[in-house]
Design a protein around this motif. Sequence first.
Motif, PDB file in Angstrom:
ATOM      1  N   TYR A 209       0.669   4.528  11.889  1.00 42.66           N
ATOM      2  CA  TYR A 209      -0.094   3.433  11.302  1.00 42.66           C
ATOM      3  C   TYR A 209      -0.662   3.806   9.938  1.00 42.66           C
ATOM      4  N   ILE A 210      -1.096   5.043   9.779  1.00 45.36           N
ATOM      5  CA  ILE A 210      -1.611   5.476   8.472  1.00 45.36           C
ATOM      6  C   ILE A 210      -0.510   5.416   7.419  1.00 45.36           C
ATOM      7  N   THR A 211       0.685   5.870   7.792  1.00 39.93           N
ATOM      8  CA  THR A 211       1.813   5.803   6.846  1.00 39.93           C
ATOM      9  C   THR A 211       2.160   4.359   6.506  1.00 39.93           C
ATOM     10  N   GLY A 212       2.147   3.502   7.519  1.00 33.08           N
ATOM     11  CA  GLY A 212       2.467   2.095   7.261  1.00 33.08           C
ATOM     12  C   GLY A 212       1.454   1.429   6.359  1.00 33.08           C
ATOM     13  N   TYR A 213       0.174   1.615   6.635  1.00 34.99           N
ATOM     14  CA  TYR A 213      -0.860   0.995   5.806  1.00 34.99           C
ATOM     15  C   TYR A 213      -0.907   1.610   4.408  1.00 34.99           C
ATOM     16  N   THR A 214      -0.616   2.896   4.290  1.00 38.08           N
ATOM     17  CA  THR A 214      -0.555   3.508   2.961  1.00 38.08           C
ATOM     18  C   THR A 214       0.583   2.917   2.140  1.00 38.08           C
ATOM     19  N   GLY A 215       1.737   2.752   2.796  1.00 35.79           N
ATOM     20  CA  GLY A 215       2.859   2.128   2.090  1.00 35.79           C
ATOM     21  C   GLY A 215       2.551   0.702   1.675  1.00 35.79           C
TER      22      GLY A 215
END
Length: 216
Positions: free
Chosen positions: A10-16
């Motif tokens: 989720y952190i990677t998705g929201y960062t992207g």
Amino acid sequence: MDVSDATGYYITGYTGLSVGAIILTAAAVAAAILTSLRGARVMHDRMVHNIVRAPLRFFDTTPTGRILNRMAGDQGSLDNNLPGNMELFLRSGLKIVSAIAAVAVITPYFLIGMIPIIVFYYFMQKIYRATARELKRINRIKESPVYSQLSQSFGGLSTIRAYRAEERFTNEMMERLNDSFVPLLYSMGAEGWMGVRLEHQWRQNDVLKMNDVMHI
């Protein structure tokens, strides 16, 4: 996935999504400014070209105030309002598209409920755009007598002073200004109605969210 993998996912998705939103917003702002400047320049050049090459019968049949209104009012709207409005349109559109895409990835069934909402807002914006466009057109028409009166007063200033008609011309100017403000007030009322309805809808959504949180 365990807790650490889910958190990283989720952190990677929201960062992207955040980085993509920043890049798209910057691109939208740059595109809005560049296209607005080009549009204003092209309209100005074409307007001056057509006025200079217009036949004499055009100036005999067209009031001076209407020409000044097109040269000053419409060009001023392009120079002052178009960049900001276009930037707001692109930025809001990107936010809506990104929000719908993010929710659709997590909950695909959400798109089924979006179809009637999109259809409803499509017909609503057609009604609002037709009303707003007509009010803007009437407002521009009502501004033409003001420009005409102003140019005539400047041209015959010595004659007005010789006949001591300053008060009469001032009263005529005030009447024409009052007439030109009437469509503007209706236009502001239409915009205020839309803003109140949207704000009311936002407030209802906030209340529903708070109720859901309290029930949880």
